[in-house]
Design an enzyme around this catalytic site. Structure first.
Site, PDB file in Angstrom:
ATOM      1  N   ASP A  67       0.809  -1.210   0.000  1.00  0.00           N
ATOM      2  CA  ASP A  67       0.000   0.000   0.000  1.00  0.00           C
ATOM      3  C   ASP A  67       0.850   1.270   0.000  1.00  0.00           C
ATOM      4  O   ASP A  67       2.061   1.225   0.202  1.00  0.00           O
ATOM      5  CB  ASP A  67      -0.968  -0.014   1.195  1.00  0.00           C
ATOM      6  CG  ASP A  67      -0.305  -0.472   2.501  1.00  0.00           C
ATOM      7  OD1 ASP A  67       0.927  -0.501   2.564  1.00  0.00           O
ATOM      8  OD2 ASP A  67      -1.031  -0.792   3.449  1.00  0.00           O
ATOM      9  N   ASN A 136      -7.719  -2.854  14.121  1.00  0.00           N
ATOM     10  CA  ASN A 136      -9.103  -3.126  13.694  1.00  0.00           C
ATOM     11  C   ASN A 136      -9.179  -4.323  12.743  1.00  0.00           C
ATOM     12  O   ASN A 136     -10.203  -4.558  12.104  1.00  0.00           O
ATOM     13  CB  ASN A 136      -9.717  -1.883  13.040  1.00  0.00           C
ATOM     14  CG  ASN A 136      -8.998  -1.478  11.752  1.00  0.00           C
ATOM     15  OD1 ASN A 136      -8.046  -2.132  11.334  1.00  0.00           O
ATOM     16  ND2 ASN A 136      -9.444  -0.399  11.126  1.00  0.00           N
ATOM     17  N   HIS A 138      -7.291  -4.796  10.000  1.00  0.00           N
ATOM     18  CA  HIS A 138      -6.987  -4.568   8.574  1.00  0.00           C
ATOM     19  C   HIS A 138      -5.676  -5.246   8.180  1.00  0.00           C
ATOM     20  O   HIS A 138      -4.790  -5.451   9.005  1.00  0.00           O
ATOM     21  CB  HIS A 138      -7.009  -3.076   8.209  1.00  0.00           C
ATOM     22  CG  HIS A 138      -5.869  -2.255   8.731  1.00  0.00           C
ATOM     23  ND1 HIS A 138      -6.039  -0.982   9.244  1.00  0.00           N
ATOM     24  CD2 HIS A 138      -4.534  -2.487   8.802  1.00  0.00           C
ATOM     25  CE1 HIS A 138      -4.856  -0.496   9.586  1.00  0.00           C
ATOM     26  NE2 HIS A 138      -3.935  -1.380   9.338  1.00  0.00           N
ATOM     27  N   GLU A 143      -9.579  -2.083   4.894  1.00  0.00           N
ATOM     28  CA  GLU A 143     -10.244  -1.722   6.138  1.00  0.00           C
ATOM     29  C   GLU A 143     -11.512  -2.559   6.335  1.00  0.00           C
ATOM     30  O   GLU A 143     -12.070  -3.087   5.365  1.00  0.00           O
ATOM     31  CB  GLU A 143     -10.612  -0.233   6.110  1.00  0.00           C
ATOM     32  CG  GLU A 143      -9.407   0.709   6.075  1.00  0.00           C
ATOM     33  CD  GLU A 143      -8.769   0.907   7.455  1.00  0.00           C
ATOM     34  OE1 GLU A 143      -8.706  -0.058   8.250  1.00  0.00           O
ATOM     35  OE2 GLU A 143      -8.322   2.028   7.728  1.00  0.00           O
TER      36      GLU A 143
END
Ligand code: F6R
Length: 242
Positions: A67, A136, A138, A143
């Protein structure tokens, strides 16, 4: 899925670096899928050390990163381009033309995502994908959501990710709101996956990813369906599982 419990961050980094090193030795022209963030820093440092000792040769290795922030120039010390050079590439003999990172400065998301999908295809897929995990759940910047995003896409970062990543920026407002991320399909097509995690802050995410239901609400949970995942994590990150 194999789970190795490391004593601490240093031990996690060495164990994980051993796995990457074995991959490069077994297949010198392999494709490594690379992650940024705090967790893999120790892996890269260890690999540089072994490279300097003459133990590993990266001259035929190719890499694709997961990313990149959208809108940050490469020279920004918060871009993942900058991170990869600082933490890894400048310390080894990988050829710059063999390294690939999404271009955060391409404003046309559709164009950049299509280009990056072609890059992943052109290197022939990923042999070993290194993954960190967000608090979270990811992976890359995939996400939590209602569906798994298959291919490279432009992501609106969640508040929790912006908050977590603000530690690297001077002001929270400086954290980019968007990023380009490799999709779940490309990650899942990697032949092998190496998931690394350290610290109690990852314990809930690791539990949800490895023991919970497979759901796009916890993107890392999809890894349960991959047939060659190695997890290297310290006791704190695995504390909810043991
Ligand atoms: C970054 C990436 C992210 C990180 C995750 C954990 O390239 O892929 O998914 O792995 O945000 O980051 P750290 O390691 O900083 O806790």
């Amino acid at each position: 899925m194999r789970i190795y419990v490391a004593k601490d961050y240093h031990d996690m980094s060495r164990k994980a670096a051993n796995i990457v090193s074995a991959q490069v030795i077994m297949k010198p022209n392999c494709v490594l899928g690379l992650a940024t963030g705090s967790t893999p820093e120790g892996i890269y440092a260890q690999l540089i050390d072994w490279y300097n000792k003459g133990d590993i040769d990266f001259s035929s290795v190719k890499s694709v990163n997961l990313d990149e922030y959208k809108g940050l120039p490469r020279e920004s010390d918060q871009s993942y381009y900058y991170y990869m050079n600082e933490h890894f590439f400048k310390g080894i003999n990988i050829r710059p033309e063999n390294t690939h990172i999404p271009n955060g400065m391409e404003p046309d998301s559709e164009k950049e995502c299509a280009r990056y999908n072609r890059v992943i295809e052109s290197v022939g897929g990923i042999d070993l994908q290194i993954l960190g995990i967000g608090a979270n759940g990811h992976i890359g910047f995939n996400e939590p959501g209602e569906a798994f995003e298959k291919e490279t896409h432009c992501v609106a970062l969640t508040e929790s990710t912006i908050e977590a990543n603000s530690r690297f920026f001077e002001n929270r407002d400086d954290v980019p709101r968007y990023a380009y991320s490799m999709g779940i399909k490309s990650i899942m097509q990697a032949k092998k996956i190496l998931l690394v995690a350290s610290g109690a802050g990852k314990a809930d995410a690791m539990y949800a990813a490895l023991c919970g239901p497979i759901t796009p609400a916890v993107p890392a949970s999809i890894l349960q369906l991959h047939n060659d995942v190695t997890v290297v994590a310290d006791g704190a990150a695995l504390s909810k599982i043991q």
